[in-house]
Write a protein that holds these residues in place. Sequence first.
Motif, short mmCIF file in Angstrom:
data_model
loop_
_atom_site.label_atom_id
_atom_site.label_comp_id
_atom_site.label_asym_id
_atom_site.label_seq_id
_atom_site.Cartn_x
_atom_site.Cartn_y
_atom_site.Cartn_z
N SER A 30 -123.05 -46.65 -19.98
CA SER A 30 -123.14 -48.09 -19.48
C SER A 30 -122.53 -48.93 -20.56
CB SER A 30 -124.68 -48.39 -19.64
OG SER A 30 -125.08 -48.51 -20.85
N GLY A 31 -121.92 -48.56 -21.59
CA GLY A 31 -121.15 -49.17 -22.64
C GLY A 31 -122.22 -49.71 -23.70
N PHE A 32 -123.12 -48.88 -23.95
CA PHE A 32 -124.27 -49.28 -25.00
C PHE A 32 -124.94 -50.48 -24.37
CE2 PHE A 32 -121.16 -46.75 -27.07
CZ PHE A 32 -121.90 -45.83 -27.70
N ASP A 33 -125.29 -50.63 -23.11
CA ASP A 33 -125.88 -51.80 -22.72
C ASP A 33 -127.50 -51.20 -22.23
OD1 ASP A 33 -127.04 -54.22 -21.39
OD2 ASP A 33 -125.91 -53.87 -19.48
N ALA A 34 -128.53 -51.86 -22.99
CA ALA A 34 -129.90 -51.51 -22.91
C ALA A 34 -130.57 -51.74 -21.87
CB ALA A 34 -130.74 -52.28 -24.17
N ARG A 35 -129.82 -52.83 -20.80
CA ARG A 35 -130.43 -52.88 -19.61
C ARG A 35 -130.48 -51.60 -18.58
NH1 ARG A 35 -127.20 -57.69 -16.98
NH2 ARG A 35 -125.44 -56.35 -17.41
N VAL A 36 -129.66 -50.49 -18.92
CA VAL A 36 -129.66 -49.34 -18.17
C VAL A 36 -131.20 -48.80 -18.17
CG1 VAL A 36 -129.05 -47.69 -19.97
CG2 VAL A 36 -128.31 -47.29 -17.69
N PHE A 37 -132.05 -49.09 -18.96
CA PHE A 37 -133.25 -48.27 -19.16
C PHE A 37 -134.51 -49.26 -18.41
CE2 PHE A 37 -131.26 -46.76 -23.15
CZ PHE A 37 -131.27 -45.47 -22.82
N THR A 38 -133.89 -50.42 -17.87
CA THR A 38 -134.64 -51.42 -16.82
C THR A 38 -134.76 -51.18 -15.48
OG1 THR A 38 -133.09 -53.13 -16.56
CG2 THR A 38 -134.14 -53.06 -18.77
N ALA A 39 -135.96 -51.56 -14.93
CA ALA A 39 -135.96 -51.46 -13.38
C ALA A 39 -137.00 -52.56 -13.12
CB ALA A 39 -136.71 -49.98 -13.00
N GLN A 40 -136.59 -53.17 -12.09
CA GLN A 40 -137.72 -54.30 -11.55
C GLN A 40 -137.68 -54.19 -10.29
OE1 GLN A 40 -136.05 -57.98 -12.64
NE2 GLN A 40 -137.68 -59.09 -11.81
N GLN A 45 -136.87 -56.70 -3.17
CA GLN A 45 -135.64 -56.67 -4.14
C GLN A 45 -135.64 -55.57 -5.26
OE1 GLN A 45 -134.54 -60.56 -5.25
NE2 GLN A 45 -133.92 -61.33 -3.11
N VAL A 46 -134.74 -54.79 -5.49
CA VAL A 46 -134.72 -53.88 -6.36
C VAL A 46 -133.54 -54.08 -7.29
CG1 VAL A 46 -134.81 -51.40 -7.12
CG2 VAL A 46 -135.75 -52.28 -5.01
N THR A 47 -133.98 -54.17 -8.74
CA THR A 47 -132.94 -54.18 -9.57
C THR A 47 -132.95 -52.86 -10.49
OG1 THR A 47 -133.02 -56.24 -9.73
CG2 THR A 47 -131.98 -55.55 -11.54
N LEU A 48 -132.06 -51.99 -10.75
CA LEU A 48 -131.98 -50.87 -11.48
C LEU A 48 -130.85 -50.92 -12.58
CD1 LEU A 48 -132.51 -47.96 -8.84
CD2 LEU A 48 -134.40 -49.05 -10.43
N GLY A 49 -131.03 -50.79 -13.71
CA GLY A 49 -130.16 -50.98 -14.92
C GLY A 49 -129.37 -52.38 -14.61
N GLY A 50 -130.10 -53.57 -14.32
CA GLY A 50 -129.34 -54.74 -14.36
C GLY A 50 -128.43 -55.06 -13.18
N THR A 51 -128.40 -53.97 -12.08
CA THR A 51 -127.68 -54.13 -10.82
C THR A 51 -128.65 -54.16 -9.46
OG1 THR A 51 -126.01 -52.61 -12.08
CG2 THR A 51 -125.83 -52.80 -9.55
N ARG A 52 -128.38 -55.19 -8.88
CA ARG A 52 -129.27 -55.22 -7.60
C ARG A 52 -128.84 -54.08 -6.69
NH1 ARG A 52 -129.19 -58.29 -2.94
NH2 ARG A 52 -131.15 -58.61 -2.07
N VAL A 53 -129.79 -53.54 -5.99
CA VAL A 53 -129.54 -52.43 -4.96
C VAL A 53 -129.59 -53.10 -3.72
CG1 VAL A 53 -130.41 -50.30 -4.16
CG2 VAL A 53 -130.81 -50.84 -6.61
N ASP A 54 -128.52 -52.96 -3.08
CA ASP A 54 -128.27 -53.57 -1.79
C ASP A 54 -129.50 -53.06 -0.76
OD1 ASP A 54 -126.39 -55.21 -2.53
OD2 ASP A 54 -124.76 -54.11 -2.30
N ASP A 55 -129.47 -51.83 -0.60
CA ASP A 55 -130.31 -50.97 0.35
C ASP A 55 -131.36 -50.09 -0.39
OD1 ASP A 55 -131.35 -50.00 2.87
OD2 ASP A 55 -129.79 -48.77 3.10
N PRO A 56 -132.50 -50.78 -0.67
CA PRO A 56 -133.51 -49.95 -1.32
C PRO A 56 -134.13 -48.82 -0.65
CG PRO A 56 -134.39 -52.16 -1.31
CD PRO A 56 -132.87 -52.10 -0.69
#
Length: 76
Positions: A30-40, A45-56
């Motif tokens: 991920s380029g040493f981006d700590a957001r890769v460990f996040t989930a919301q 609406q689902v966000t995994l690693g800072g990226t919004r999932v279009d079709d959860p």
Amino acid sequence: MRNAWKIFYAVAGGLVAAGLVVALGGFVASGFDARVFTAQVDRGQVTLGGTRVDDPASLPLFPEVLTAGNVEIAGN
């Protein structure tokens, strides 16, 4: 019995090591981006690693989580 415990701890240690290698690999990829460990999850609406999932619904086992009711990830 002692031999069985040695095997158990060896397998458990191997799984922990493999998990750490995979997590570190994802962090590096991920380029040493700590957001890769996040989930919301917020109102469908689902966000995994800072990226919004279009079709959860396409995520494995996620439709069951969406229909389970309110799911609280962090106790803020």
